[in-house]
Design an enzyme around this catalytic site. Structure first.
Site, PDB file in Angstrom:
ATOM      1  N   GLU A  30      -4.893  -8.770   0.116  1.00 18.34           N
ATOM      2  CA  GLU A  30      -5.895  -9.961   0.604  1.00 18.34           C
ATOM      3  C   GLU A  30      -6.828  -9.625  -0.854  1.00 18.34           C
ATOM      4  OE1 GLU A  30      -6.524 -10.782   4.216  1.00 18.34           O
ATOM      5  OE2 GLU A  30      -5.207  -9.658   5.029  1.00 18.34           O
TER       6      GLU A  30
ATOM      7  N   SER B 159     -15.233  -9.732   4.431  1.00 23.16           N
ATOM      8  CA  SER B 159     -14.828  -8.681   4.339  1.00 23.16           C
ATOM      9  C   SER B 159     -13.662  -9.600   2.674  1.00 23.16           C
ATOM     10  CB  SER B 159     -14.134  -7.243   3.816  1.00 23.16           C
ATOM     11  OG  SER B 159     -12.378  -7.985   4.587  1.00 23.16           O
ATOM     12  N   ASN B 160     -13.404 -10.621   2.873  1.00 26.20           N
ATOM     13  CA  ASN B 160     -12.610 -11.392   2.309  1.00 26.20           C
ATOM     14  C   ASN B 160     -13.605 -12.414   1.489  1.00 26.20           C
ATOM     15  OD1 ASN B 160      -9.632 -11.885   2.108  1.00 26.20           O
ATOM     16  ND2 ASN B 160      -9.452 -11.363   3.713  1.00 26.20           N
TER      17      ASN B 160
ATOM     18  N   ASP C 239      -0.626 -21.333  10.608  1.00 32.37           N
ATOM     19  CA  ASP C 239      -0.495 -20.630   9.742  1.00 32.37           C
ATOM     20  C   ASP C 239       1.095 -21.627   9.205  1.00 32.37           C
ATOM     21  OD1 ASP C 239      -1.704 -18.207   9.900  1.00 32.37           O
ATOM     22  OD2 ASP C 239      -0.914 -17.913  11.847  1.00 32.37           O
TER      23      ASP C 239
ATOM     24  N   HIS D 220      -3.498 -14.766   5.286  1.00 34.59           N
ATOM     25  CA  HIS D 220      -2.996 -14.410   6.169  1.00 34.59           C
ATOM     26  C   HIS D 220      -2.276 -13.278   5.834  1.00 34.59           C
ATOM     27  CE1 HIS D 220      -0.968 -14.909  10.565  1.00 34.59           C
ATOM     28  NE2 HIS D 220       0.686 -13.687   9.925  1.00 34.59           N
TER      29      HIS D 220
ATOM     30  N   LYS E 185      -9.654 -20.387  14.054  1.00 33.20           N
ATOM     31  CA  LYS E 185      -9.561 -22.206  15.238  1.00 33.20           C
ATOM     32  C   LYS E 185      -8.846 -22.525  14.699  1.00 33.20           C
ATOM     33  CE  LYS E 185     -12.581 -20.548  18.617  1.00 33.20           C
ATOM     34  NZ  LYS E 185     -12.166 -20.484  19.390  1.00 33.20           N
TER      35      LYS E 185
ATOM     36  N   ASN F  71      -5.573 -20.904   3.816  1.00 30.67           N
ATOM     37  CA  ASN F  71      -5.506 -20.189   4.463  1.00 30.67           C
ATOM     38  C   ASN F  71      -4.568 -18.453   3.687  1.00 30.67           C
ATOM     39  OD1 ASN F  71      -6.438 -19.333   6.925  1.00 30.67           O
ATOM     40  ND2 ASN F  71      -3.971 -19.503   7.428  1.00 30.67           N
TER      41      ASN F  71
HETATM   42  C1  GAR Z   1      -8.380 -10.797   7.745  1.00 34.70           C
HETATM   43  O1  GAR Z   1      -7.196 -10.004   7.889  1.00 34.70           O
HETATM   44  C2  GAR Z   1      -7.216 -12.469   7.123  1.00 34.70           C
HETATM   45  O2  GAR Z   1      -5.812 -12.408   7.049  1.00 34.70           O
HETATM   46  C3  GAR Z   1      -6.881 -12.298   9.104  1.00 34.70           C
HETATM   47  O3  GAR Z   1      -8.299 -11.989   9.588  1.00 34.70           O
HETATM   48  C4  GAR Z   1      -8.650 -10.590   9.244  1.00 34.70           C
HETATM   49  C5  GAR Z   1     -10.318 -10.971   8.676  1.00 34.70           C
HETATM   50  O4  GAR Z   1     -10.637 -10.047   7.772  1.00 34.70           O
HETATM   51  N1  GAR Z   1      -6.509 -13.708   9.326  1.00 34.70           N
HETATM   52  C6  GAR Z   1      -5.502 -13.939  10.197  1.00 34.70           C
HETATM   53  O5  GAR Z   1      -5.518 -13.489  11.105  1.00 34.70           O
HETATM   54  C7  GAR Z   1      -5.904 -15.518  10.425  1.00 34.70           C
HETATM   55  N2  GAR Z   1      -4.185 -15.476  10.835  1.00 34.70           N
HETATM   56  P1  GAR Z   1     -12.484 -10.754   6.992  1.00 34.70           P
HETATM   57  O6  GAR Z   1     -13.222 -10.781   8.038  1.00 34.70           O
HETATM   58  O7  GAR Z   1     -12.658  -8.832   6.838  1.00 34.70           O
HETATM   59  O8  GAR Z   1     -11.990 -11.023   5.581  1.00 34.70           O
END
Ligand code: GAR
Length: 206
Positions: free
Chosen positions: A186, A20-21, A157, A116, A98, A114
């Protein structure tokens, strides 16, 4: 890092999950809120929504993982090669779960972002990803959480924090509900930081 004359600013996205990001970034590129294009998407998960979304709009995709490249050094080198072959200027970890290898980190010094889903340095590090983060936030009883966009390094992180946005944790929040509200943030904050790079506003970050 200033925008190159006449050349689009190129993003390379690393994503493990739903994407989604990635979608938020693609949408902002289309609407010109980000003056850049997504040149390539890499995932360690061949079934990720991120790869599907990228394929749907004709962006080159690569599944690169410990399964495709069992030797970590080979995987690291291949990821760097793919990003460089696609002329990537900025690497964005958009839900990438990863650690990064030394070759990739050296190829893109201070040019890997990144996102978070919490206010680092709290609720970060090994094992703190996705829903685990929101569960830990609620269990701890803190009153606020949010989003952090930071430069990535060889640890989970860590790295210089570039932007954060805060929201309240409500007494009735569930991890799932909180995750949804944080994800919305985000989708707003990560594109803003990417656009600052695309506009050359982070030239002095070292
Ligand atoms: C997001 O909330 C991102 O911040 C998190 O995984 C999700 C991915 O969502 N990332 C972490 O936790 C990394 N430490 P998405 O695949 O829908 O973008």
């Amino acid at each position: 890092m200033a925008p190159k004359d006449g050349q689009p600013f190129r993003l390379g996205i690393l994503a493990s999950r739903n994407g989604s990001n990635l979608q938020a970034i693609l949408d902002r590129c289309l609407s010109d809120e980000i003056s850049a294009c997504v040149s390539v998407v890499i995932s360690n998960n061949s079934k990720s929504g991120a790869l599907r979304r990228a394929k749907d709009v004709g962006i080159p995709t690569f599944h690169l993982s410990g399964w495709t490249h069992p030797e970590p050094d080979r995987l690291d080198g291949e990821m760097a090669r793919v990003l460089q072959d696609h002329g990537v200027d900025l690497v964005v970890l958009a839900g990438y779960m990863k650690k990064l290898g030394p070759v990739l980190l050296q190829a893109y010094p201070n040019r890997i972002l990144n996102v978070h889903p919490a206010l680092l340095p709290a609720f970060g590090g090994q094992g703190m990803y996705g829903m685990q983060v929101h569960r830990a936030v609620i269990e701890s009883g803190v009153k606020v959480t949010g989003v952090t966009v930071h430069l990535a390094d060889s640890e989970y992180d860590q790295g210089l924090i570039l932007a954060q946005e805060v929201i309240s944790v409500h007494p009735a929040d569930t991890p799932e509900g909180l995750a949804k509200r944080v994800l919305k943030l985000e989708h707003r904050l990560l594109p803003v930081v990417i656009q600052r790079f695309a506009a050359g506003q982070f030239e002095t970050v070292h």
